[in-house]
Motif scaffolding. Structure first.
Motif, PDB file in Angstrom:
ATOM      1  N   TYR A 290      61.141 -55.516  41.417  1.00  0.00           N
ATOM      2  CA  TYR A 290      60.461 -55.618  40.123  1.00  0.00           C
ATOM      3  C   TYR A 290      59.768 -54.302  39.780  1.00  0.00           C
ATOM      4  CZ  TYR A 290      56.573 -56.869  37.003  1.00  0.00           C
ATOM      5  OH  TYR A 290      55.660 -56.900  35.989  1.00  0.00           O
ATOM      6  N   ALA A 291      59.016 -53.760  40.743  1.00  0.00           N
ATOM      7  CA  ALA A 291      58.252 -52.537  40.499  1.00  0.00           C
ATOM      8  C   ALA A 291      59.165 -51.354  40.188  1.00  0.00           C
ATOM      9  CB  ALA A 291      57.377 -52.227  41.711  1.00  0.00           C
ATOM     10  N   MET A 292      60.241 -51.198  40.959  1.00  0.00           N
ATOM     11  CA  MET A 292      61.136 -50.064  40.741  1.00  0.00           C
ATOM     12  C   MET A 292      61.914 -50.207  39.440  1.00  0.00           C
ATOM     13  SD  MET A 292      64.058 -48.402  43.207  1.00  0.00           S
ATOM     14  CE  MET A 292      62.845 -47.804  44.384  1.00  0.00           C
ATOM     15  N   THR A 293      62.379 -51.408  39.161  1.00  0.00           N
ATOM     16  CA  THR A 293      63.120 -51.636  37.915  1.00  0.00           C
ATOM     17  C   THR A 293      62.259 -51.316  36.712  1.00  0.00           C
ATOM     18  OG1 THR A 293      64.452 -53.368  38.956  1.00  0.00           O
ATOM     19  CG2 THR A 293      64.368 -53.348  36.548  1.00  0.00           C
ATOM     20  N   GLN A 294      61.045 -51.804  36.714  1.00  0.00           N
ATOM     21  CA  GLN A 294      60.132 -51.545  35.604  1.00  0.00           C
ATOM     22  C   GLN A 294      59.888 -50.046  35.433  1.00  0.00           C
ATOM     23  OE1 GLN A 294      55.899 -52.602  35.962  1.00  0.00           O
ATOM     24  NE2 GLN A 294      56.175 -53.825  34.102  1.00  0.00           N
ATOM     25  N   GLY A 295      59.717 -49.348  36.567  1.00  0.00           N
ATOM     26  CA  GLY A 295      59.424 -47.926  36.504  1.00  0.00           C
ATOM     27  C   GLY A 295      60.590 -47.068  36.063  1.00  0.00           C
ATOM     28  N   LEU A 296      61.826 -47.525  36.326  1.00  0.00           N
ATOM     29  CA  LEU A 296      62.999 -46.696  36.051  1.00  0.00           C
ATOM     30  C   LEU A 296      63.785 -47.119  34.816  1.00  0.00           C
ATOM     31  CD1 LEU A 296      64.426 -46.111  39.648  1.00  0.00           C
ATOM     32  CD2 LEU A 296      62.938 -44.622  38.304  1.00  0.00           C
ATOM     33  N   LEU A 297      63.395 -48.199  34.169  1.00  0.00           N
ATOM     34  CA  LEU A 297      64.143 -48.649  32.991  1.00  0.00           C
ATOM     35  C   LEU A 297      64.221 -47.579  31.916  1.00  0.00           C
ATOM     36  CD1 LEU A 297      63.343 -52.404  32.272  1.00  0.00           C
ATOM     37  CD2 LEU A 297      65.575 -51.360  32.689  1.00  0.00           C
ATOM     38  N   LYS A 298      63.154 -46.808  31.770  1.00  0.00           N
ATOM     39  CA  LYS A 298      63.155 -45.767  30.753  1.00  0.00           C
ATOM     40  C   LYS A 298      64.158 -44.671  31.055  1.00  0.00           C
ATOM     41  CE  LYS A 298      58.802 -44.865  31.536  1.00  0.00           C
ATOM     42  NZ  LYS A 298      58.499 -45.525  32.829  1.00  0.00           N
ATOM     43  N   ASN A 299      64.646 -44.607  32.294  1.00  0.00           N
ATOM     44  CA  ASN A 299      65.646 -43.605  32.660  1.00  0.00           C
ATOM     45  C   ASN A 299      67.072 -44.070  32.399  1.00  0.00           C
ATOM     46  OD1 ASN A 299      63.179 -43.227  34.474  1.00  0.00           O
ATOM     47  ND2 ASN A 299      64.250 -41.311  34.807  1.00  0.00           N
ATOM     48  N   MET A 300      67.227 -45.360  32.111  1.00  0.00           N
ATOM     49  CA  MET A 300      68.558 -45.883  31.828  1.00  0.00           C
ATOM     50  C   MET A 300      68.966 -45.454  30.425  1.00  0.00           C
ATOM     51  SD  MET A 300      68.819 -47.483  34.714  1.00  0.00           S
ATOM     52  CE  MET A 300      70.164 -48.663  34.714  1.00  0.00           C
ATOM     53  N   LYS A 301      70.203 -45.062  30.248  1.00  0.00           N
ATOM     54  CA  LYS A 301      70.601 -44.489  28.964  1.00  0.00           C
ATOM     55  C   LYS A 301      71.238 -45.525  28.050  1.00  0.00           C
ATOM     56  CE  LYS A 301      75.147 -42.737  30.456  1.00  0.00           C
ATOM     57  NZ  LYS A 301      75.983 -41.531  30.596  1.00  0.00           N
ATOM     58  N   SER A 302      70.971 -45.361  26.770  1.00  0.00           N
ATOM     59  CA  SER A 302      71.498 -46.296  25.776  1.00  0.00           C
ATOM     60  C   SER A 302      72.714 -45.735  25.040  1.00  0.00           C
ATOM     61  CB  SER A 302      70.405 -46.653  24.759  1.00  0.00           C
ATOM     62  OG  SER A 302      69.947 -45.490  24.091  1.00  0.00           O
ATOM     63  N   ASP A 303      73.003 -44.440  25.209  1.00  0.00           N
ATOM     64  CA  ASP A 303      74.141 -43.845  24.502  1.00  0.00           C
ATOM     65  C   ASP A 303      75.376 -43.868  25.401  1.00  0.00           C
ATOM     66  OD1 ASP A 303      73.126 -42.077  26.316  1.00  0.00           O
ATOM     67  OD2 ASP A 303      73.584 -40.297  25.132  1.00  0.00           O
ATOM     68  N   GLY A 304      76.512 -43.453  24.849  1.00  0.00           N
ATOM     69  CA  GLY A 304      77.737 -43.394  25.634  1.00  0.00           C
ATOM     70  C   GLY A 304      78.107 -44.740  26.222  1.00  0.00           C
ATOM     71  N   GLN A 305      78.402 -44.747  27.510  1.00  0.00           N
ATOM     72  CA  GLN A 305      78.778 -45.976  28.188  1.00  0.00           C
ATOM     73  C   GLN A 305      77.569 -46.795  28.627  1.00  0.00           C
ATOM     74  OE1 GLN A 305      81.928 -43.984  30.859  1.00  0.00           O
ATOM     75  NE2 GLN A 305      82.680 -46.057  30.617  1.00  0.00           N
ATOM     76  N   GLY A 306      76.375 -46.296  28.367  1.00  0.00           N
ATOM     77  CA  GLY A 306      75.180 -47.032  28.742  1.00  0.00           C
ATOM     78  C   GLY A 306      74.940 -46.975  30.234  1.00  0.00           C
ATOM     79  N   SER A 307      74.142 -47.889  30.731  1.00  0.00           N
ATOM     80  CA  SER A 307      73.786 -47.915  32.142  1.00  0.00           C
ATOM     81  C   SER A 307      73.933 -49.322  32.702  1.00  0.00           C
ATOM     82  CB  SER A 307      72.341 -47.444  32.335  1.00  0.00           C
ATOM     83  OG  SER A 307      72.178 -46.091  31.949  1.00  0.00           O
ATOM     84  N   VAL A 308      74.076 -49.392  34.012  1.00  0.00           N
ATOM     85  CA  VAL A 308      74.185 -50.671  34.709  1.00  0.00           C
ATOM     86  C   VAL A 308      73.099 -50.735  35.776  1.00  0.00           C
ATOM     87  CG1 VAL A 308      75.621 -52.140  36.176  1.00  0.00           C
ATOM     88  CG2 VAL A 308      76.680 -50.802  34.335  1.00  0.00           C
ATOM     89  N   ILE A 309      72.376 -51.831  35.802  1.00  0.00           N
ATOM     90  CA  ILE A 309      71.404 -52.069  36.860  1.00  0.00           C
ATOM     91  C   ILE A 309      71.834 -53.332  37.597  1.00  0.00           C
ATOM     92  CG2 ILE A 309      69.824 -53.283  35.270  1.00  0.00           C
ATOM     93  CD1 ILE A 309      67.551 -52.038  37.033  1.00  0.00           C
TER      94      ILE A 309
END
Length: 200
Positions: free
Chosen positions: A67-86
């Motif tokens: 939970y803590a890591m996901t919350q902290g790194l969500l802003k690093n996931m990209k919304s352009d191109g192919q996007g991101s997978v978590i």
């Protein structure tokens, strides 16, 4: 394609440390295409004989630190191109439940609920949240399993694990699944039917 590789050592039993690390290193890490949560520890003990601290340790490793890591790194996931997978690594135990692994099974159930719920929050940002539930894999997880008060480990491998899927094969399946989701995201950006995915 530029692949950057860095190594970090984190104490996943301490969600506060994980949260602080994620916050402090977010800018340094930069854009993330894929995040896989794979930290884990299991148990081999009847619930009635398990100390509360062991349950807390499993909760911190499998859920609170994720939970803590996901919350902290969500802003690093990209919304352009192919996007991101978590991707969260669950377990068949989190779906079916397994005896002498009550807390482990419960926490893997939490992983299932967390990533499926997250999917509905991040889908609009071209981020796909998924959870994969492996069955028995040929690892040392049983040998390292906590027993009772945590003063010792189980020390042996279960027969089902000995007959399980080789680690390399499991990794190939996981990577292939993430790759297919990435391709599907790229071709279906506006498709609201791209639902949370749970693989077993």
């Amino acid at each position: 394609m530029c692949i950057r590789d860095r190594g970090y050592v984190l104490d996943m039993e301490n969600p506060d440390v994980v949260e602080q690390w994620s916050r402090e290193n977010s800018k340094k890490i930069g854009t993330l295409d894929v995040v896989i949560h794979n930290a884990g520890i299991t148990m081999r003990e009847l619930l009635i004989n398990t100390e509360i601290g062991i349950g807390q340790k499993l909760m911190d490793v499998h859920f609170m630190s994720v939970y803590a890591m996901t919350q902290g790194l969500l802003k690093n996931m990209k919304s352009d191109g192919q996007g991101s997978v978590i991707c969260g690594i669950g377990s068949i135990a989190g779906i079916n439940g397994l005896g002498i692994r009550t807390m482990y099974s419960s926490m893997k159930g939490c992983v299932e609920g967390f990533f499926k719920s997250l999917a509905s929050e991040v889908r609009g940002n071209n981020i796909h949240s998924m959870v994969i539930h492996p069955g028995y894999i040929q690892t040392n997880v049983a040998k390292s399993a906590l027993v009772g008060d945590g003063s010792k480990t189980f020390g042996k491998t279960d027969p089902n694990i000995k007959l399980g899927l080789p680690v390399r094969d499991c990794v190939d399946i996981i990577v292939d699944s993430i790759g297919k989701i990435g391709a599907l995201m790229y071709s279906s950006k506006e498709d609201e039917s791209l639902d949370p995915v749970s693989y077993t």
